[in-house]
Design an enzyme around this catalytic site. Structure first.
Site, PDB file in Angstrom:
ATOM      1  CB  CYS A  73      -0.857  -0.102   0.834  1.00  0.00           C
ATOM      2  SG  CYS A  73      -2.561   0.662   0.841  1.00  0.00           S
ATOM      3  CG  HIS A 161      -3.515  -3.573   3.883  1.00  0.00           C
ATOM      4  ND1 HIS A 161      -2.434  -2.678   4.003  1.00  0.00           N
ATOM      5  CD2 HIS A 161      -4.068  -2.601   3.315  1.00  0.00           C
ATOM      6  CE1 HIS A 161      -2.824  -1.852   4.186  1.00  0.00           C
ATOM      7  NE2 HIS A 161      -2.940  -1.288   3.600  1.00  0.00           N
ATOM      8  CD  GLU A 163      -0.921  -6.262   5.680  1.00  0.00           C
ATOM      9  OE1 GLU A 163      -1.019  -5.093   5.875  1.00  0.00           O
ATOM     10  OE2 GLU A 163      -0.628  -7.234   4.389  1.00  0.00           O
TER      11      GLU A 163
END
Length: 185
Positions: A73, A161, A163
């Protein structure tokens, strides 16, 4: 053991990046973006997300650390900005579940996710023009450059993202980055 350090740019998910790396068997740690790169011994660097490109600290200096770098990002936006690309406001805005189309099935970071994958991404800001030497490796209906790579310099970025639990195959993306770091040794 492979070591990948996360440079914290103030993102709300930075701790999850460290945990995701730990979960795939990588030695990891999180350092603030004011940490000088010469104080970090790593096989790879992740530039985390965060709220403001103007608060990047020393993140740009990590691009010269001679190890692979993954920007997530804001991290991707920092890479683009440092190498002469353009970053601007996205038309779509905040976080959303997005289908990303993979443009390059041979890309070492995102190629294995082809032909498409579902991700959790923010498009408040995004890369609007690629820097020289980079290829667009993924796109979506809401963002023209969802991922980019310069495999020659081992610099990679994703707008989404990997994660967070909402992203499908995020662990696979981190495993791909680990493989890049291990092949760079």
């Amino acid at each position: 053991m492979t070591t990948i350090v996360v440079v914290d740019n103030g993102g709300q998910f930075t701790h999850l990046e460290g945990r995701a790396l730990d979960d795939i068997g990588v030695e990891t740690g999180i350092v603030g973006n004011s940490t000088p790169p010469d104080e970090v011994d790593a096989d790879g660097i992740v530039l985390s997300g965060g709220p403001e490109i103007d608060e990047r600290g020393r993140s740009g200096e990590y691009l010269d650390a001679d190890v692979p770098v993954l920007g997530i990002c804001l991290g991707m936006q920092i890479i683009a900005d440092e190498y002469g690309g353009a970053v601007g406001a996205g038309e779509y805005g905040g976080y959303a579940d997005v289908t990303v189309d993979i443009d390059d099935e041979t890309d070492p970071l995102v190629g294995s996710l082809a032909p498409e994958t579902r991700v959790w991404a923010s498009h408040a800001d995004q890369v609007t023009a690629l820097p020289d030497g980079f290829d667009r490796t993924a796109t979506s209906d809401v963002c023209g450059i969802e991922a980019m790579s310069d495999a020659e310099r081992d610099l990679y970025g994703v707008q989404w993202h990997p994660e967070v639990a909402h992203t499908e195959r995020g662990e696979e993306l981190f495993a791909n980055f680990r493989a890049i770091c291990e092949s760079d040794d």
